[in-house]
Every structure is written in C-alpha cells, then in structure tokens.
Design a protein around this motif. Sequence first.
Motif, mmCIF file in Angstrom:
data_model
loop_
_atom_site.group_PDB
_atom_site.id
_atom_site.type_symbol
_atom_site.label_atom_id
_atom_site.label_comp_id
_atom_site.label_asym_id
_atom_site.label_seq_id
_atom_site.Cartn_x
_atom_site.Cartn_y
_atom_site.Cartn_z
ATOM 1 N N GLN A 114 15.755 12.265 43.983
ATOM 2 C CA GLN A 114 15.534 13.231 45.059
ATOM 3 C C GLN A 114 15.582 14.662 44.528
ATOM 4 N N GLY A 115 15.645 14.808 43.193
ATOM 5 C CA GLY A 115 15.617 16.130 42.566
ATOM 6 C C GLY A 115 16.948 16.842 42.498
ATOM 7 N N ARG A 116 18.021 16.189 42.925
ATOM 8 C CA ARG A 116 19.354 16.803 42.901
ATOM 9 C C ARG A 116 19.983 16.675 41.522
ATOM 10 N N VAL A 117 20.781 17.670 41.162
ATOM 11 C CA VAL A 117 21.437 17.702 39.854
ATOM 12 C C VAL A 117 22.463 16.580 39.764
ATOM 13 N N GLN A 118 22.401 15.830 38.651
ATOM 14 C CA GLN A 118 23.398 14.793 38.358
ATOM 15 C C GLN A 118 24.263 15.177 37.175
ATOM 16 N N GLY A 119 23.758 16.046 36.307
ATOM 17 C CA GLY A 119 24.525 16.436 35.133
ATOM 18 C C GLY A 119 23.757 17.427 34.289
ATOM 19 N N GLY A 120 24.445 17.928 33.278
ATOM 20 C CA GLY A 120 23.823 18.893 32.379
ATOM 21 C C GLY A 120 24.190 20.318 32.756
ATOM 22 N N PRO A 121 23.603 21.270 32.080
ATOM 23 C CA PRO A 121 24.004 22.651 32.309
ATOM 24 C C PRO A 121 23.442 23.291 33.578
ATOM 25 N N THR A 122 22.366 22.768 34.153
ATOM 26 C CA THR A 122 21.800 23.434 35.330
ATOM 27 C C THR A 122 22.641 23.192 36.572
ATOM 28 N N VAL A 123 22.606 24.147 37.468
ATOM 29 C CA VAL A 123 23.234 23.986 38.783
ATOM 30 C C VAL A 123 22.166 23.980 39.869
ATOM 31 N N LEU A 124 20.912 24.196 39.469
ATOM 32 C CA LEU A 124 19.804 24.254 40.419
ATOM 33 C C LEU A 124 19.053 22.932 40.465
ATOM 34 N N PRO A 125 18.670 22.478 41.665
ATOM 35 C CA PRO A 125 17.861 21.256 41.760
ATOM 36 C C PRO A 125 16.438 21.531 41.295
ATOM 37 N N LEU A 126 15.658 20.476 41.159
ATOM 38 C CA LEU A 126 14.247 20.641 40.819
ATOM 39 C C LEU A 126 13.521 21.295 41.983
ATOM 40 N N ARG A 127 12.531 22.118 41.674
ATOM 41 C CA ARG A 127 11.713 22.715 42.732
ATOM 42 C C ARG A 127 10.904 21.588 43.368
ATOM 43 N N GLN A 128 10.986 21.525 44.701
ATOM 44 C CA GLN A 128 10.271 20.481 45.426
ATOM 45 C C GLN A 128 9.076 21.088 46.151
ATOM 46 N N TYR A 129 7.968 20.347 46.152
ATOM 47 C CA TYR A 129 6.751 20.772 46.827
ATOM 48 C C TYR A 129 6.523 19.895 48.051
ATOM 49 N N SER A 130 5.680 20.381 48.966
ATOM 50 C CA SER A 130 5.360 19.647 50.191
ATOM 51 C C SER A 130 4.396 18.500 49.888
ATOM 52 N N THR A 131 4.569 17.407 50.616
ATOM 53 C CA THR A 131 3.653 16.272 50.502
ATOM 54 C C THR A 131 3.206 15.857 51.899
ATOM 55 N N SER A 132 1.966 15.388 51.994
ATOM 56 C CA SER A 132 1.481 14.815 53.248
ATOM 57 C C SER A 132 0.602 13.619 52.901
ATOM 58 N N LEU A 133 0.765 12.566 53.686
ATOM 59 C CA LEU A 133 0.067 11.315 53.443
ATOM 60 C C LEU A 133 -0.925 11.070 54.569
ATOM 61 N N SER A 134 -2.175 10.815 54.186
ATOM 62 C CA SER A 134 -3.217 10.467 55.145
ATOM 63 C C SER A 134 -3.971 9.264 54.575
ATOM 64 N N GLY A 135 -3.697 8.091 55.134
ATOM 65 C CA GLY A 135 -4.268 6.866 54.577
ATOM 66 C C GLY A 135 -3.719 6.637 53.191
ATOM 67 N N SER A 136 -4.591 6.562 52.199
ATOM 68 C CA SER A 136 -4.142 6.363 50.815
ATOM 69 C C SER A 136 -4.183 7.659 50.011
ATOM 70 N N ILE A 137 -4.403 8.792 50.672
ATOM 71 C CA ILE A 137 -4.458 10.083 49.986
ATOM 72 C C ILE A 137 -3.155 10.840 50.218
ATOM 73 N N LEU A 138 -2.469 11.116 49.126
ATOM 74 C CA LEU A 138 -1.261 11.932 49.153
ATOM 75 C C LEU A 138 -1.630 13.321 48.671
ATOM 76 N N THR A 139 -1.373 14.338 49.484
ATOM 77 C CA THR A 139 -1.685 15.714 49.106
ATOM 78 C C THR A 139 -0.387 16.459 48.847
ATOM 79 N N ILE A 140 -0.322 17.109 47.685
ATOM 80 C CA ILE A 140 0.849 17.874 47.278
ATOM 81 C C ILE A 140 0.443 19.348 47.290
ATOM 82 N N THR A 141 1.237 20.167 47.975
ATOM 83 C CA THR A 141 0.906 21.597 48.087
ATOM 84 C C THR A 141 2.118 22.476 47.892
ATOM 85 N N ASN A 142 1.805 23.708 47.559
ATOM 86 C CA ASN A 142 2.822 24.753 47.483
ATOM 87 C C ASN A 142 2.304 25.933 48.281
#
Length: 142
Positions: A114-142
């Motif tokens: 889910q992009g959350r920090v589990q370990g290591g030096p970072t305290v920031l999660p991964l940057r997450q982008y928006s997703t939308s599903l229409s049929g079999s097409i997944l669109t990822i946007t920022n």
Amino acid sequence: MRAVAVLFALASQLALASCGSSGPDNAPQIPLTSFSTPINLTNQEYAELRRDNGSAYVKGGVRGLIVVRQNSSTYHAFERNCPYRANDTCARVKIDPSLLFLKDACCGSQFDLQGRVQGGPTVLPLRQYSTSLSGSILTITN
C-alpha cells in the motif's frame, strides 16, 4: 530583559533555519509531473495484475510506476522514485522477488504493497497516483 529578547530572537532564527534544512526527507522532493497512462489489463505484460496483491511495472511518472492490485476493483499506483534522497540516480523502488513488499536497494527503504514505510531511512510513503478502472482499462493519472 534585553538579553532574553536577543536570545529569543536568535533561537527563533535557528528554528526557522532548521525548517529549511536539506535533510534526506526534507529535500529535494520528487518533481511533479502530469500524465495519464491507460493500460489494458488483458495484455500479457500485466498478467500479474489479474490476481490480488499482484504487481507490475508501468511507464509513467518520474522514474516509472508500480501498480498493485488490491482486489478486482481496487488498484494502487506508486511512483518508483524513492522519496529518500529523491535525486540520487539509484533511488528507484522495485518489487521484491518475494512479491510481498517494495524496496529501494540504494538506500534500503522498504514499503508494503500500500506504499507505506516498513523500514529503512525514509519516513515518507511512496507517492501514490490516482487510478480508475473502466472495463479492462486501468487509467493512472496525476
């Protein structure tokens, strides 16, 4: 009394200066980029995204994307650029061979699916982008 005021002013200046520090998690940030990336989930290259917790690499973002399927209707898309020392050329998150987490081998930061920090030096999660599903097409946007 004047000495106390001077000390307070100096302490305030030092506190403000530390807010702009260039520590690993404060700067430099991952650049923002605008994109819209549609992927067809029926394509063989995305076969892993047909099962829960499956993941795949996708072009887009700053250094690429990692898409993770949570369930048949929920997908997460993350920037591969690790938030820890984002400008390092090796700061690229990969899917661990165990398929249980994501990791940046450069700094050792580790993230759950889910992009959350589990370990290591970072305290920031991964940057997450928006997703939308229409049929079999997944669109990822920022």
